[in-house]
Design an enzyme around this catalytic site. Structure first.
Site, short mmCIF file in Angstrom:
data_model
loop_
_atom_site.label_atom_id
_atom_site.label_comp_id
_atom_site.label_asym_id
_atom_site.label_seq_id
_atom_site.Cartn_x
_atom_site.Cartn_y
_atom_site.Cartn_z
N ASP A 186 0.84 -1.20 0.00
CA ASP A 186 0.00 0.00 0.00
C ASP A 186 0.88 1.25 0.00
O ASP A 186 1.51 1.57 1.00
CB ASP A 186 -0.89 -0.02 1.25
CG ASP A 186 -1.97 1.05 1.23
OD1 ASP A 186 -1.89 1.96 0.39
OD2 ASP A 186 -2.88 0.97 2.06
N HIS A 206 -7.90 -0.60 -9.00
CA HIS A 206 -7.57 0.52 -8.13
C HIS A 206 -6.26 1.20 -8.54
O HIS A 206 -6.18 2.43 -8.58
CB HIS A 206 -7.49 0.02 -6.68
CG HIS A 206 -7.24 1.08 -5.67
ND1 HIS A 206 -8.21 1.96 -5.26
CD2 HIS A 206 -6.11 1.42 -4.98
CE1 HIS A 206 -7.71 2.80 -4.36
NE2 HIS A 206 -6.44 2.48 -4.17
#
Length: 454
Positions: free
Chosen positions: A268, A362
């Protein structure tokens, strides 16, 4: 959750010369210390003479067994260490971020393993004068704690003898702060409320606030100590509106350091702006000649509590999870091939003719080159607040991102995510805040002084 990499610490690590709150022991110098164990030679000299009777031997052994049993009964509890038995702080405890500087700490510093974010509202009747006194107190406390020293007054000793542990304390102002203090003319246009997004399920009681404080450290007690000191310093001037607690992987916990992982198990933060990028300052910090003048070298923080619907997410097979994100779960590499830092090939197709990185992935949607160059520096914490009433984990991401202007950073990316991000069905935005974070305080100044005394 944008697809950008967390930078390494840009602040100098300074070893602490003294543990926080260290004070001379009260009473006798050796009071409370444990006597040193006798050496083998001393034990031999004190041993009973040869020819001792079996009765006496058994009696002695029994007494010794009782004594050992008393000690053994405390197995699992550390005995009080000798004052003489000290060891140097590890780098984890000795690393120090500087309070004074061009920018506030806690923006470009490396991710810390523990964090607290807390918002305050000024008390009824409190205005500019009370706010200035509060920021003066907070700044004095932050300077001391970040140096590894005790709080200026009424210290709780929670982090006694600990080093700085990379502690950072960062202060910001919410939109409502300016009307509460009569400073409406100094409110930045960039602090206008964020637009509503269709995926929002926001709890107003856990959103926004007059004042915002971010605390991070690589030791849980050091972080908690700072939180308590900040809360106590607020006194009667401000009350807590909301507080959230977070964590990240501890430094040194993996032999292959890499971008942080979130609670979905995904890497992330890939493609975060880096401090050595030529346009980093322009994207992340307000220019020295920017408007308003008190925000020079400051930044804007968007804070979002993003609940991860982990039960639903974990039902997906690994290939499906990777298609939602657009990256390999194990390495963070794009599905188009390469390593984590390899540029994503948005046109690459598989044998079936389909794009290997789906249009709604995403990572595809959040790329700066897919959003007119919009960029933000992501510096999040994971959170876990137990089990919700429906039996699902109340866990996710305390999303914190930094930019020179949220209308050119966070907003365009979130708008695009709102229109078709494959990840949106597995997350829920439950709280939100936007805060103006002024530049760092010079020596002899407190944070926000140029606003409050300008």
């Amino acid at each position: 959750m944008a697809d950008q990499t967390t930078p390494r610490a840009s602040r100098e690590s300074v070893p602490s010369q003294q543990g926080r709150g260290r004070r001379p022991a009260e009473g006798a110098e050796d009071a409370g210390s444990v006597p040193d164990a006798p050496t083998a030679a001393e034990a031999d000299r004190s041993a009973p003479a040869a020819g001792i009777s079996r009765r006496r031997l058994l009696g002695t052994a029994g007494a010794t067994g009782l004594a050992l049993g008393a000690v053994g009964g405390a197995t699992g509890y550390a005995t009080a260490p000798s004052e003489k038995a000290t060891t140097p702080l590890a780098s984890l405890g000795a690393d120090r971020a500087m309070f004074h500087g061009k920018h506030q700490a806690g923006i470009t510093d490396a991710l810390q393993s523990r964090g607290h974010v807390v918002a305050f509202d000024l008390a009824s009747g409190a205005g500019r004068k009370e706010a200035a006194a509060l920021l003066r107190r907070w700044s004095a406390t932050a300077e001391r704690l970040m140096a590894g020293e005790g709080a200026p007054h009424d210290d709780t000793d929670v982090a006694r003898d600990a080093g700085p542990s990379s502690l950072t304390i960062t202060f910001g102002f919410g939109n409502s702060f300016f009307s509460r203090t009569g400073l409406q003319k100094q409110r930045p246009a960039a602090l206008d409320p964020l637009p509503a997004f269709s995926s929002d399920r926001l709890d107003a009681s856990r959103s926004n606030g007059d004042l915002w404080v971010q605390i991070g450290a690589n030791d849980a007690l050091v972080a908690f100590h700072a939180l308590r000191a900040i809360q106590k310093d607020a006194g009667s001037a401000a009350r807590i509106r909301w507080q959230m607690n977070g964590f990240n992987r501890s430094p040194g916990a993996t032999v292959r350091p890499m971008t942080a992982r979130n609670l979905m198990g995904q890497v992330d933060g890939t493609n975060n702006p880096k401090p050595d990028d030529a346009d980093f300052d322009r994207r992340i910090f307000v220019a020295a000649e920017g408007e308003p003048a008190w925000m020079a070298n400051g930044s804007y923080a968007v804070v979002r509590r993003i609940r991860m619907l982990l039960d639903d997410w974990e039902k997906l097979a690994l290939p499906a999870q990777e298609e939602v994100i657009g990256r390999r779960k194990s390495t963070g590499a794009p599905l188009s091939g390469g390593t984590e830092t390899t540029a994503m090939d948005l046109e690459k197709a598989g044998r079936d003719g389909k794009l290997v990185v789906p249009l709604n992935a995403h990572a595809r949607i959040t790329r700066p080159d897919q959003n007119g160059g919009a960029a933000m520096l992501r510096r999040p914490f994971s959170y876990h607040d137990g089990i919700a009433a429906d039996g699902t984990p109340d866990a996710g991401l305390l999303f914190i991102c930094w930019q020179a202007d949220p209308l050119r950073g966070f907003v365009p990316v979130q708008r695009k995510l709102d229109r078709g991000d494959a990840l949106s069905q597995y997350i829920r935005h439950e709280a939100s805040g936007l805060f103006a974070v002024p530049g760092g305080a010079a020596k002899g100044e407190y944070v926000g002084q140029r606003l409050l005394e300008g």
